[in-house]
Design a protein around this motif. Structure first.
Motif, PDB file in Angstrom:
ATOM      1  N   SER A  11       0.867  -1.185   0.000  1.00 15.28           N
ATOM      2  CA  SER A  11       0.000   0.000   0.000  1.00 15.28           C
ATOM      3  C   SER A  11       0.897   1.227   0.000  1.00 15.28           C
ATOM      4  CB  SER A  11      -0.906   0.010   1.239  1.00 15.28           C
ATOM      5  OG  SER A  11      -0.144   0.060   2.428  1.00 15.28           O
ATOM      6  N   ALA A  12       0.539   2.218  -0.791  1.00 19.87           N
ATOM      7  CA  ALA A  12       1.395   3.391  -0.946  1.00 19.87           C
ATOM      8  C   ALA A  12       0.593   4.667  -0.731  1.00 19.87           C
ATOM      9  CB  ALA A  12       2.034   3.406  -2.334  1.00 19.87           C
ATOM     10  N   LEU A  13       1.263   5.668  -0.179  1.00 18.40           N
ATOM     11  CA  LEU A  13       0.710   7.005  -0.057  1.00 18.40           C
ATOM     12  C   LEU A  13       1.562   7.923  -0.923  1.00 18.40           C
ATOM     13  CD1 LEU A  13      -1.129   9.163   1.173  1.00 18.40           C
ATOM     14  CD2 LEU A  13       0.415   9.267   3.144  1.00 18.40           C
ATOM     15  N   LEU A  14       0.978   8.471  -1.973  1.00 17.10           N
ATOM     16  CA  LEU A  14       1.677   9.337  -2.917  1.00 17.10           C
ATOM     17  C   LEU A  14       1.406  10.801  -2.579  1.00 17.10           C
ATOM     18  CD1 LEU A  14       3.236   9.941  -5.535  1.00 17.10           C
ATOM     19  CD2 LEU A  14       1.082   9.589  -6.786  1.00 17.10           C
ATOM     20  N   ILE A  15       2.478  11.565  -2.359  1.00 16.68           N
ATOM     21  CA  ILE A  15       2.356  12.977  -2.004  1.00 16.68           C
ATOM     22  C   ILE A  15       2.908  13.809  -3.155  1.00 16.68           C
ATOM     23  CG2 ILE A  15       2.833  14.728  -0.277  1.00 16.68           C
ATOM     24  CD1 ILE A  15       3.745  11.960   1.337  1.00 16.68           C
ATOM     25  N   GLU A  16       2.019  14.460  -3.880  1.00 14.14           N
ATOM     26  CA  GLU A  16       2.388  15.224  -5.068  1.00 14.14           C
ATOM     27  C   GLU A  16       1.357  16.333  -5.279  1.00 14.14           C
ATOM     28  OE1 GLU A  16       3.582  17.075  -7.945  1.00 14.14           O
ATOM     29  OE2 GLU A  16       4.889  15.319  -7.710  1.00 14.14           O
ATOM     30  N   PRO A  17       1.786  17.600  -5.273  1.00 11.05           N
ATOM     31  CA  PRO A  17       0.829  18.705  -5.400  1.00 11.05           C
ATOM     32  C   PRO A  17       0.253  18.878  -6.803  1.00 11.05           C
ATOM     33  CG  PRO A  17       3.072  19.540  -5.213  1.00 11.05           C
ATOM     34  CD  PRO A  17       3.145  18.072  -4.963  1.00 11.05           C
ATOM     35  N   SER A  18       0.932  18.380  -7.823  1.00 10.85           N
ATOM     36  CA  SER A  18       0.472  18.549  -9.199  1.00 10.85           C
ATOM     37  C   SER A  18      -0.472  17.419  -9.596  1.00 10.85           C
ATOM     38  CB  SER A  18       1.671  18.574 -10.158  1.00 10.85           C
ATOM     39  OG  SER A  18       1.271  18.378 -11.482  1.00 10.85           O
ATOM     40  N   ASP A  19      -1.676  17.768 -10.047  1.00 11.72           N
ATOM     41  CA  ASP A  19      -2.626  16.761 -10.506  1.00 11.72           C
ATOM     42  C   ASP A  19      -2.059  15.945 -11.662  1.00 11.72           C
ATOM     43  OD1 ASP A  19      -4.504  17.555  -8.651  1.00 11.72           O
ATOM     44  OD2 ASP A  19      -5.558  18.896 -10.031  1.00 11.72           O
ATOM     45  N   VAL A  20      -1.398  16.621 -12.590  1.00  8.39           N
ATOM     46  CA  VAL A  20      -0.835  15.930 -13.755  1.00  8.39           C
ATOM     47  C   VAL A  20       0.239  14.940 -13.327  1.00  8.39           C
ATOM     48  CG1 VAL A  20       0.495  16.220 -15.880  1.00  8.39           C
ATOM     49  CG2 VAL A  20      -1.357  17.817 -15.342  1.00  8.39           C
ATOM     50  N   GLN A  21       1.170  15.401 -12.466  1.00  7.27           N
ATOM     51  CA  GLN A  21       2.242  14.526 -12.010  1.00  7.27           C
ATOM     52  C   GLN A  21       1.695  13.358 -11.190  1.00  7.27           C
ATOM     53  OE1 GLN A  21       5.598  14.471 -12.634  1.00  7.27           O
ATOM     54  NE2 GLN A  21       5.145  16.029 -14.173  1.00  7.27           N
ATOM     55  N   ARG A  22       0.657  13.619 -10.382  1.00  8.73           N
ATOM     56  CA  ARG A  22       0.053  12.545  -9.590  1.00  8.73           C
ATOM     57  C   ARG A  22      -0.483  11.440 -10.493  1.00  8.73           C
ATOM     58  NH1 ARG A  22      -2.317  16.143  -6.193  1.00  8.73           N
ATOM     59  NH2 ARG A  22      -4.382  15.841  -7.098  1.00  8.73           N
ATOM     60  N   LYS A  23      -1.150  11.848 -11.565  1.00  6.07           N
ATOM     61  CA  LYS A  23      -1.704  10.861 -12.489  1.00  6.07           C
ATOM     62  C   LYS A  23      -0.606  10.066 -13.181  1.00  6.07           C
ATOM     63  CE  LYS A  23      -6.007  13.392 -13.389  1.00  6.07           C
ATOM     64  NZ  LYS A  23      -6.785  14.175 -14.377  1.00  6.07           N
ATOM     65  N   LEU A  24       0.462  10.758 -13.591  1.00  5.77           N
ATOM     66  CA  LEU A  24       1.563  10.081 -14.269  1.00  5.77           C
ATOM     67  C   LEU A  24       2.264   9.086 -13.350  1.00  5.77           C
ATOM     68  CD1 LEU A  24       3.151  13.068 -16.243  1.00  5.77           C
ATOM     69  CD2 LEU A  24       1.836  11.160 -17.194  1.00  5.77           C
ATOM     70  N   ILE A  25       2.528   9.516 -12.109  1.00  2.00           N
ATOM     71  CA  ILE A  25       3.210   8.636 -11.158  1.00  2.00           C
ATOM     72  C   ILE A  25       2.319   7.461 -10.778  1.00  2.00           C
ATOM     73  CG2 ILE A  25       4.236   8.485  -8.851  1.00  2.00           C
ATOM     74  CD1 ILE A  25       5.018  11.465  -9.189  1.00  2.00           C
ATOM     75  N   THR A  26       1.023   7.726 -10.576  1.00  2.00           N
ATOM     76  CA  THR A  26       0.088   6.651 -10.248  1.00  2.00           C
ATOM     77  C   THR A  26       0.045   5.618 -11.368  1.00  2.00           C
ATOM     78  OG1 THR A  26      -1.286   8.091  -8.889  1.00  2.00           O
ATOM     79  CG2 THR A  26      -2.327   6.106  -9.747  1.00  2.00           C
TER      80      THR A  26
END
Length: 265
Positions: A11-26
């Motif tokens: 299970s992971a918690l991703l901390i990223e303020p950019s919506d675009v970057q969050r989607k790419l990393i996810t």
């Protein structure tokens, strides 16, 4: 002791303020097999999430609206309830000064932005190894019987090194803040392994190793040097001091497991 964890279990918690970057990393994480992913965009939300439950892995960008990844990691490491949290950084930052504190505080991996699948796979393997608690396979030793001296001027770095070693079944540790203090302990206690940082006040890791090698009753002790140095001449000086192996910071569990098998078998 064995509690093997696989990628699909994480299970992971991703901390990223950019919506675009969050989607790419996810997308990259799910492509690597991690499907249980929560999201946060700042330090405050992350701390509140950790009060409710702890993910297996925190993945954070360097710069957040209310601070940096270093600020977040310091909060995590200085809280007894979260101090052992697996933490990974994703950042385009290349300045060694900005990254050094994170290395000292025990990040499992620092991924570039953008990162490739090999970078991510290696980082995930470090995470699963760190939390799996699988004893290291040693031919002549029971890991529980090994006595290890950990030498580092950073308290957080020492704790991270010991937590990583504990995941391999090693239980007995003493700590020293520098080479001078380490020598005082070596004079009264018999150790099976010394793990030492390179850069320290009073007496650095190279000087400590040289003194160990020049002292007949200590000379046979294996020494693992941990260093964030990338300078080739400095690394050459470390090797010439008589260390048995050199390991980078971040302190990668899989690399350490392999190095210890070579040193102790």
């Amino acid at each position: 002791m064995a509690n093997q964890i696989f990628t699909q279990d994480l299970s992971a918690l991703l901390i990223e303020p950019s919506d675009v970057q969050r989607k790419l990393i996810t997308r990259s994480l799910t492509g690597a097999g991690i499907n249980n992913i929560e999201e946060a965009s700042n330090i405050n939300d992350t701390i509140n999430t950790l009060k409710e439950h702890s993910p297996d892995l925190i993945i954070s960008s360097m710069y957040l609206p209310d601070g940096t990844a270093d600020d977040l990691l310091q909060k995590i490491r200085n809280n007894p309830e979260t101090e052992g949290q697996a933490f990974m950084l994703i950042s385009s930052e290349r300045n060694k000064v900005y990254l050094e504190s994170l290395r000292q505080s025990g990040v499992l991996a620092i991924l570039p932005k953008p990162f490739d699948s090999q970078d991510l796979t290696r980082a995930i393997k470090a995470t699963t190894s760190y939390i799996s608690n699988t004893d290291i396979d040693l031919e002549f030793f029971d890991p529980k019987d090994l006595k290890v001296l950990v030498v580092d001027d950073s308290r957080l770095a020492r704790k991270h090194i010991m937590r990583t070693m504990m995941s391999m079944g090693i239980e007995q540790f003493d700590e020293a803040e520098n080479g001078k203090d380490a020598i005082s302990l070596l004079e009264i206690t018999q150790y099976d392994l010394v793990i030492t940082d390179y850069n320290m006040p009073e007496m650095d890791g190279r000087e400590l190793t040289e003194l160990i090698r020049m002292t007949p009753e200590l000379a046979q002790i294996p020494v693992l040097m941990v260093s964030s140095e990338s300078n080739e001449s400095h690394l050459a000086n470390i090797a010439q001091a008589g260390v048995d192996a050199i390991c980078d910071k971040p302190f990668d569990p899989n690399t350490v497991r392999e190095l210890l098998s070579n040193i102790l078998n």
